[in-house]
Design a protein around this motif. Structure first.
Motif, short mmCIF file in Angstrom:
data_model
loop_
_atom_site.label_atom_id
_atom_site.label_comp_id
_atom_site.label_asym_id
_atom_site.label_seq_id
_atom_site.Cartn_x
_atom_site.Cartn_y
_atom_site.Cartn_z
N UNK A 85 0.86 -1.18 0.00
CA UNK A 85 0.00 0.00 0.00
C UNK A 85 0.89 1.23 0.00
N UNK A 86 0.73 2.04 -1.02
CA UNK A 86 1.47 3.29 -1.12
C UNK A 86 0.51 4.43 -0.83
N UNK A 87 0.79 5.19 0.20
CA UNK A 87 -0.06 6.31 0.57
C UNK A 87 0.34 7.55 -0.22
N UNK A 88 -0.65 8.18 -0.84
CA UNK A 88 -0.41 9.40 -1.62
C UNK A 88 -0.83 10.61 -0.79
N UNK A 89 0.09 11.56 -0.67
CA UNK A 89 -0.16 12.74 0.15
C UNK A 89 -0.17 13.98 -0.73
N UNK A 90 -1.02 14.96 -0.41
CA UNK A 90 -1.12 16.18 -1.23
C UNK A 90 0.22 16.90 -1.39
N UNK A 91 1.06 16.86 -0.36
CA UNK A 91 2.34 17.57 -0.41
C UNK A 91 3.49 16.59 -0.65
N UNK A 92 3.31 15.68 -1.62
CA UNK A 92 4.33 14.68 -1.91
C UNK A 92 5.54 15.27 -2.62
N UNK A 93 6.58 14.45 -2.76
CA UNK A 93 7.84 14.89 -3.38
C UNK A 93 7.61 15.37 -4.80
N UNK A 94 6.66 14.77 -5.52
CA UNK A 94 6.45 15.12 -6.93
C UNK A 94 5.99 16.56 -7.09
N UNK A 95 5.55 17.20 -6.01
CA UNK A 95 5.15 18.61 -6.07
C UNK A 95 6.30 19.56 -5.71
N UNK A 96 7.42 19.02 -5.33
CA UNK A 96 8.59 19.83 -5.00
C UNK A 96 9.39 20.03 -6.28
N UNK A 97 9.14 21.15 -6.95
CA UNK A 97 9.74 21.37 -8.27
C UNK A 97 11.26 21.38 -8.23
N UNK A 98 11.84 21.93 -7.18
CA UNK A 98 13.30 21.98 -7.10
C UNK A 98 13.90 20.58 -7.10
N UNK A 99 13.30 19.65 -6.35
CA UNK A 99 13.81 18.28 -6.30
C UNK A 99 13.56 17.55 -7.61
N UNK A 100 12.39 17.77 -8.20
CA UNK A 100 12.09 17.12 -9.48
C UNK A 100 13.09 17.56 -10.53
#
Length: 326
Positions: free
Chosen positions: A201-216
């Motif tokens: 089970x992978x929990x998806x959170x609104x403030x996940x890493x994929x929303x961190x543009x600098x890291x992406x």
């Protein structure tokens, strides 16, 4: 005598989530394991309390935060199992996950280095979506050839120790998509086995890493630099990678760089209409924006799951079968 499986859990200041993930490991029907919880420079509360839960658990504390890849590598170097599994501190396993995967690797030819499974995605609102594991055997070209790659998640993998050491550990200079990059190196020399149905089970959170543009952006650029020859050999993947870079550069208002990335996405794959749309929208003309926003709404697929309603085919094991908290 060394355990058969070493489980590596990186964590930092998320006790409630860590309690849930560790509980899912301790519920495993496969018992011959060790658990290494790597505390990535805690600022609130060290996670040394986990050692009181079970004698198979060890706690390792890093004095300074170095990121999840570095934490996983510390755990790998301190592990002793013939097989290595990973679990993020906010996710969970089905109780039979390790048992089924160990059985497959035990019976597989020696050139099979990884077995992975499908996953169940959940949101805090209780919505569920299933992602099957579909690619197996020699998946190297598929990792580049499919627009979205194949759905290998770090929590779903069980890896032979020799395969992991042969491919090299996690690249600590990649802050995003580091799992995909490790799979590329593994797939170059080892075959993958797949269990289609979800075992995690992978929990998806609104403030996940994929929303961190600098890291992406940092992660994608590092991947392009490291695997440039292979990326350029697969224009569809090349176009997607630079589309993603362009979108995130726009979010950071780096318009000139965004246009360069989007222009490359269009050049290597001219029918990437999403890249064309974002390129035109980058000029911020009200008329252009209005026209393309309307057009995009007509052609864009409806993402009802992300908007608050689960897709029709979303199904999940009941709590009674999976043993997971709802």
């Amino acid at each position: 005598m060394s355990p058969r499986v070493s489980v590596i859990i990186p964590t930092k200041d998320r006790r409630a989530m860590l309690e849930r993930s560790v509980a899912s490991v301790l519920r495993q029907s496969f018992r011959d394991l060790e658990v290494i919880v790597v505390d990535d420079g805690p600022e609130v509360e060290p996670a040394d309390w986990v050692e009181t839960l079970d004698p198979r658990i060890r706690h390792v504390r890093l004095e300074h935060s170095r990121g999840p890849s570095a934490a996983r590598n510390v755990g790998i170097r301190g592990s002793t199992g013939a097989y290595i599994a990973f679990l993020d501190d906010d996710d969970e396993w089905y109780p039979d996950k390790l048992e089924r995967q160990v059985r497959i690797l035990d019976a597989a030819p020696s050139d099979v280095g990884v077995v992975y499974s499908g996953r169940e995605l959940r949101t805090p609102q209780g919505l569920v979506r299933l992602k099957a594991a579909s690619g197996q055997g020699d998946i190297y070209d598929r990792l580049f050839g499919l627009m979205r790659g194949i759905p290998v998640h770090v929590d779903s993998m069980l890896v032979r120790r020799e395969s992991l050491l042969d491919a090299g550990l996690f690249d600590e200079d990649i802050p995003f998509a580091e799992i995909w990059e490790l799979c590329v190196r593994l797939a170059k020399r080892w075959k993958f086995a797949a269990i289609p149905e979800p075992l995690i089970v992978q929990w998806r959170h609104p403030a996940g890493i994929s929303r961190d543009s600098a890291r992406v952006i940092a992660g994608r650029r590092r991947i392009f630099e490291k695997h440039r020859a292979e990326v350029e050999r697969h224009p569809e993947f090349d176009s997607l990678l630079h589309l993603t870079l362009g979108v995130h550069e726009l979010r950071r208002r780096n318009v000139a760089q965004a246009r360069r990335d989007l222009a490359r996405a269009i050049r290597v794959r001219p029918w990437n209409f999403k890249a064309v749309a974002y390129y035109l929208l980058s000029y911020d003309s009200a008329g252009v924006r209005e026209t393309f926003v309307r057009a995009w709404r007509l052609v864009s697929p409806r993402r009802r799951w992300l908007r608050g309603s689960a897709p029709r085919d979303a199904r999940s094991r009941s709590p009674g079968r999976s043993g997971l908290a709802p």
